[in-house]
Design a protein around this motif. Structure first.
Motif, mmCIF file in Angstrom:
data_model
loop_
_atom_site.group_PDB
_atom_site.id
_atom_site.type_symbol
_atom_site.label_atom_id
_atom_site.label_comp_id
_atom_site.label_asym_id
_atom_site.label_seq_id
_atom_site.Cartn_x
_atom_site.Cartn_y
_atom_site.Cartn_z
ATOM 1 N N LEU A 9 -3.126 5.067 -4.199
ATOM 2 C CA LEU A 9 -3.411 3.776 -3.788
ATOM 3 C C LEU A 9 -4.917 3.427 -3.373
ATOM 4 C CD1 LEU A 9 -2.314 0.947 -2.603
ATOM 5 C CD2 LEU A 9 -1.864 2.127 -0.459
ATOM 6 N N CYS A 63 0.136 -0.519 1.953
ATOM 7 C CA CYS A 63 0.778 0.715 2.461
ATOM 8 C C CYS A 63 1.845 0.583 3.545
ATOM 9 C CB CYS A 63 -0.443 1.243 3.123
ATOM 10 S SG CYS A 63 -0.234 3.095 3.733
ATOM 11 N N GLN A 64 1.515 -0.600 4.543
ATOM 12 C CA GLN A 64 2.366 -0.956 5.395
ATOM 13 C C GLN A 64 3.643 -1.313 4.906
ATOM 14 O OE1 GLN A 64 -0.072 -4.012 7.222
ATOM 15 N NE2 GLN A 64 -0.865 -2.601 8.801
ATOM 16 N N ARG A 66 5.746 1.644 3.715
ATOM 17 C CA ARG A 66 6.299 2.380 4.871
ATOM 18 C C ARG A 66 7.360 1.492 5.637
ATOM 19 N NH1 ARG A 66 5.688 5.997 2.896
ATOM 20 N NH2 ARG A 66 3.910 7.399 3.021
ATOM 21 N N ILE A 104 1.980 8.805 0.150
ATOM 22 C CA ILE A 104 0.960 8.100 -0.478
ATOM 23 C C ILE A 104 -0.417 8.670 -0.316
ATOM 24 C CG2 ILE A 104 -0.434 5.632 0.058
ATOM 25 C CD1 ILE A 104 2.510 4.704 1.253
ATOM 26 N N VAL A 146 -4.380 7.597 -0.405
ATOM 27 C CA VAL A 146 -5.281 6.670 -0.695
ATOM 28 C C VAL A 146 -6.479 7.403 -1.281
ATOM 29 C CG1 VAL A 146 -6.950 5.041 0.320
ATOM 30 C CG2 VAL A 146 -4.444 5.224 1.397
ATOM 31 N N ALA A 198 -6.287 4.045 7.406
ATOM 32 C CA ALA A 198 -5.488 4.403 6.412
ATOM 33 C C ALA A 198 -4.209 5.420 7.002
ATOM 34 C CB ALA A 198 -6.195 4.861 5.206
ATOM 35 N N ALA A 257 -0.438 6.316 5.541
ATOM 36 C CA ALA A 257 -0.994 7.179 4.222
ATOM 37 C C ALA A 257 -0.791 8.577 4.874
ATOM 38 C CB ALA A 257 -2.640 6.738 3.899
ATOM 39 N N TYR A 268 -6.078 11.159 1.964
ATOM 40 C CA TYR A 268 -7.194 10.188 1.721
ATOM 41 C C TYR A 268 -8.081 11.068 0.830
ATOM 42 C CZ TYR A 268 -10.167 5.935 2.628
ATOM 43 O OH TYR A 268 -10.854 4.896 2.595
ATOM 44 N N THR A 306 7.614 10.034 7.049
ATOM 45 C CA THR A 306 6.760 10.161 5.865
ATOM 46 C C THR A 306 6.745 11.873 5.645
ATOM 47 O OG1 THR A 306 4.716 10.418 6.909
ATOM 48 C CG2 THR A 306 5.349 8.133 6.296
#
Length: 225
Positions: A52, A65-66, A69, A76, A78, A91, A96, A99, A151
């Motif tokens: 993402l 992302c929100q 979720r 995810i 980023v 993030a 996330a 990253y 997650t």
């Protein structure tokens, strides 16, 4: 069955650079160039992982992302040119799992994808503390009889705390075991995940009962409740 990756990025150069390599690794790929299309494709394509970007047309990456979720624990990662600590923490706080700052090496991206997809392995056990039940054999977490959606990265951190529940685990140990040794100095990752776990698991996140902070040392899972 091939694992599916949804690439969400409005930069055609990035998409063109990584898509052939991901396909060569055996992944099935779908691409969205804006936030609205990403959310539509997420439902249709049902990816196993999302790559993402943050700054995109129509819907910002954090909002994407929100919204993901709210309905799914799909991993995810980023991938963004924004590399400030505040951007990374934001993030991670919004769901996330990892990253990666552009520009990046393709081998690092592939390694992170593999790491995120295999996270969450732990010893098989069932821990019950008051109204909280953690069943690692089924990767199931329940609070007050209701399943808690975590997650993969949240579950992996929780599993580390549960596995080492008779002692204290430092942030650096969690980073090394969950993210990998190359992330040894990225302890802010852990802080964000701990905050999210407390919101989901604690009766009062501001006064945690289960996930305790040992000042200047690390974190401890309190299974004596």
């Amino acid at each position: 069955m091939k694992q599916r990756i949804l690439i969400v990025d409005d930069d055609p150069g990035i998409v063109a650079a990584i898509t052939p390599s991901l396909k060569a690794q055996g992944y099935d790929i779908a691409v969205a160039h804006d936030g609205d299309r990403a959310l539509a494709l997420f439902t249709q394509f049902a990816p196993d992982l999302v790559l993402l970007d943050l700054v995109m047309p129509s819907v910002h990456g954090i909002a994407v992302c929100q919204q993901i979720r709210q309905q799914s624990s799909t991993p995810i990662i980023v991938v963004s040119v924004k590399g400030a600590e505040a951007d990374i923490v934001t993030a991670l706080d919004n769901g996330a799992d990892d990253y990666l700052v552009k520009p990046f090496r393709l081998r690092e991206l592939l390694a992170r994808i593999r790491a995120v997809l295999r996270r969450g392995r732990s010893e098989q056990t069932v821990i019950q503390c008051a109204d909280l039940v953690i069943d690692t054999s089924r990767r199931l977490v329940q609070r007050q009889g209701q399943i808690v959606s975590l997650t993969p990265i949240e579950y992996a951190v929780l599993a580390e705390l549960v596995t080492h529940r008779n002692g204290v685990v430092t942030a650096r140990q969690i980073v090394q075991r969950v993210w990998g040794p190359q992330y040894i100095d990225s302890t802010d990752y852990v802080k964000g995940v701990i905050r999210r776990l407390r919101v989901k698991l604690e009766p009062d996140p501001s006064h945690p009962r289960y996930i305790l902070t040992e000042p200047h040392v690390g974190y401890r899972f309190n299974h004596s409740e």
